[in-house]
Motif scaffolding. Structure first.
Motif, mmCIF file in Angstrom:
data_model
loop_
_atom_site.group_PDB
_atom_site.id
_atom_site.type_symbol
_atom_site.label_atom_id
_atom_site.label_comp_id
_atom_site.label_asym_id
_atom_site.label_seq_id
_atom_site.Cartn_x
_atom_site.Cartn_y
_atom_site.Cartn_z
ATOM 1 N N TYR A 121 85.933 -12.098 -24.967
ATOM 2 C CA TYR A 121 85.559 -13.414 -24.436
ATOM 3 C C TYR A 121 85.364 -14.421 -25.569
ATOM 4 O O TYR A 121 85.847 -15.558 -25.504
ATOM 5 C CB TYR A 121 84.280 -13.233 -23.621
ATOM 6 C CG TYR A 121 83.500 -14.465 -23.268
ATOM 7 C CD1 TYR A 121 83.959 -15.373 -22.325
ATOM 8 C CD2 TYR A 121 82.246 -14.700 -23.846
ATOM 9 C CE1 TYR A 121 83.210 -16.490 -21.972
ATOM 10 C CE2 TYR A 121 81.493 -15.805 -23.502
ATOM 11 C CZ TYR A 121 81.986 -16.700 -22.570
ATOM 12 O OH TYR A 121 81.237 -17.795 -22.237
ATOM 13 N N VAL A 179 86.792 -18.024 -18.720
ATOM 14 C CA VAL A 179 87.089 -16.613 -18.440
ATOM 15 C C VAL A 179 88.379 -16.620 -17.624
ATOM 16 O O VAL A 179 88.350 -16.687 -16.395
ATOM 17 C CB VAL A 179 85.949 -15.923 -17.671
ATOM 18 C CG1 VAL A 179 86.301 -14.463 -17.393
ATOM 19 C CG2 VAL A 179 84.640 -16.004 -18.457
ATOM 20 N N TRP A 196 88.752 -15.211 -27.265
ATOM 21 C CA TRP A 196 89.549 -16.144 -26.459
ATOM 22 C C TRP A 196 89.036 -17.573 -26.615
ATOM 23 O O TRP A 196 89.820 -18.509 -26.780
ATOM 24 C CB TRP A 196 89.487 -15.726 -24.991
ATOM 25 C CG TRP A 196 90.029 -16.760 -24.049
ATOM 26 C CD1 TRP A 196 89.325 -17.719 -23.384
ATOM 27 C CD2 TRP A 196 91.399 -16.975 -23.701
ATOM 28 N NE1 TRP A 196 90.158 -18.504 -22.623
ATOM 29 C CE2 TRP A 196 91.443 -18.080 -22.802
ATOM 30 C CE3 TRP A 196 92.599 -16.340 -24.042
ATOM 31 C CZ2 TRP A 196 92.635 -18.544 -22.261
ATOM 32 C CZ3 TRP A 196 93.786 -16.821 -23.496
ATOM 33 C CH2 TRP A 196 93.787 -17.905 -22.613
ATOM 34 N N PRO A 213 83.234 -11.769 -17.829
ATOM 35 C CA PRO A 213 83.958 -11.319 -19.019
ATOM 36 C C PRO A 213 83.973 -9.792 -19.072
ATOM 37 O O PRO A 213 82.928 -9.162 -18.935
ATOM 38 C CB PRO A 213 83.134 -11.896 -20.185
ATOM 39 C CG PRO A 213 82.293 -12.981 -19.576
ATOM 40 C CD PRO A 213 82.021 -12.525 -18.174
ATOM 41 N N TYR A 221 78.419 -10.500 -15.981
ATOM 42 C CA TYR A 221 78.510 -9.514 -17.068
ATOM 43 C C TYR A 221 77.306 -8.574 -17.008
ATOM 44 O O TYR A 221 77.457 -7.345 -17.049
ATOM 45 C CB TYR A 221 78.545 -10.279 -18.390
ATOM 46 C CG TYR A 221 78.694 -9.462 -19.651
ATOM 47 C CD1 TYR A 221 79.946 -9.297 -20.234
ATOM 48 C CD2 TYR A 221 77.597 -8.889 -20.290
ATOM 49 C CE1 TYR A 221 80.101 -8.581 -21.420
ATOM 50 C CE2 TYR A 221 77.745 -8.168 -21.460
ATOM 51 C CZ TYR A 221 79.000 -8.018 -22.026
ATOM 52 O OH TYR A 221 79.149 -7.304 -23.191
ATOM 53 N N SER A 253 79.778 -15.447 -14.308
ATOM 54 C CA SER A 253 80.037 -15.515 -15.739
ATOM 55 C C SER A 253 79.186 -14.489 -16.492
ATOM 56 O O SER A 253 79.274 -13.295 -16.211
ATOM 57 C CB SER A 253 79.810 -16.950 -16.242
ATOM 58 O OG SER A 253 80.361 -17.128 -17.525
ATOM 59 N N MET A 267 91.490 -11.870 -17.558
ATOM 60 C CA MET A 267 90.314 -11.055 -17.819
ATOM 61 C C MET A 267 89.765 -10.444 -16.535
ATOM 62 O O MET A 267 89.335 -9.279 -16.510
ATOM 63 C CB MET A 267 89.230 -11.883 -18.515
ATOM 64 C CG MET A 267 89.548 -12.278 -19.938
ATOM 65 S SD MET A 267 88.088 -13.022 -20.729
ATOM 66 C CE MET A 267 88.801 -13.534 -22.286
#
Length: 302
Positions: free
Chosen positions: A191, A246, A194, A185, A164, A160, A250
């Motif tokens: 992110y 996520v 969304w 993301p 990133y 997650s 993506m």
């Protein structure tokens, strides 16, 4: 003003007031949700007791970043001269990556699982900016100095927001020779959009306020912009087809922005991070095979 018009105006004002209260509540709730991405997380009890984890040689360690932040972690010694640095996501500490730590350590890899600044046993504050990148770079440096690890056999695994940050660091830090990004993301703004789309501009406004207050450089080193720089080192992207945090699209965006050699695995039935539960035999095999072929055999076709 006659009585009927007064009543009509009263109803309008009442409805307007209720709408304003509801809108304010939505704004505040979404503002808080974004700020929670930067919240410090206390250490889970198991993080302080590696002897309870049943991983061979696992011990608590600490290291210092160049900015003087103390980073807490677990380390399991390597038995094959290779090691993987593991980083967690938001609202968590290293224990949230216990399954991955165990899978790789049981296969003989050295594993350094760290707490981000402000999380678990680490000092500092969580910002998701240069401080986290510095913490990860310091973790890689720590591993390279281990006698049980060969400096050319170091990999990274992130989940997650940890993924990133790992994507940002791996784009320039060539010491990381193989990378696994789970539910990463591609763009923090996308992110947030969304995750806060339910009430349209009202909920997005609250989320944007949270972003402004966080001071996170959201356009700096977006994974979707820098992920291609990981090539020609090997990259594995993992997502879940039932991930609502996520979503799989993506992860596919990152895959399209990547350059070979890269592999994509969308785990059927997996939610946000539920890969082991959704694929109890496949998931450990995919991780170990990826790092074995990348770090031990250096075979890009495996």
């Amino acid at each position: 003003m006659n009585t009927s018009r007064k009543r009509y105006l009263y109803v309008l004002l009442t409805l307007g007031g209720l709408l304003l209260v509801c809108a304010t509540a939505v704004v505040f709730r979404n503002y808080q949700a974004v700020m929670a991405e930067f919240a410090s997380e206390p250490a889970a009890e198991i993080s302080q007791h590696p002897e309870r984890v049943n991983i061979r040689g696992l011990e608590q360690v600490s290291l210092m970043t160049q900015n003087g932040i103390r980073i807490a972690g677990w380390y399991a010694p390597s038995r094959n001269k290779a090691a993987v640095v593991i980083v967690h996501g938001t609202n968590a500490d290293r224990s949230s990556m216990l399954a991955e730590t165990q899978i790789l350590a049981d296969d003989g890899f050295g594993v350094l699982a760290i707490d981000w600044p402000g999380c678990g046993g680490s000092s500092g504050t969580l910002h998701w900016n240069a401080e986290e990148r510095g913490a990860l770079e310091s973790a890689v440096s720590w591993v390279t100095m281990r006698n049980d690890v060969s400096p050319d056999k170091i990999g990274g695994l992130g989940f997650s927001m940890g993924a990133y940050t790992l994507a940002q660091v791996a784009a320039t830090d060539k010491r990381i020779h193989a990378v696994v990004l789970e539910a990463a993301p591609p763009d923090f703004l996308e992110y947030v959009h969304w995750g806060h789309r339910r009430w349209g501009v009202v909920s997005e406004f609250g989320a944007r306020l949270g972003l402004l207050h966080s001071h996170m450089p959201i356009r700096e080193l977006r994974p979707i912009d820098v992920i291609k720089r990981i090539s020609p080192r090997r990259l594995l992207l993992i997502g879940g087809d039932e991930d609502t945090v996520v979503p799989a699209y993506m992860v596919r965006e990152l895959y399209k922005a990547s350059q070979s050699p890269v592999s994509l695995w969308i785990v059927k039935g997996a939610t946000h991070g539920g890969y082991l539960q959704a694929a109890p035999s496949q998931y450990p095999l995919r991780l170990t095979q990826f790092f074995e072929s990348s770090l031990l055999h250096n075979n890009p076709d495996s």
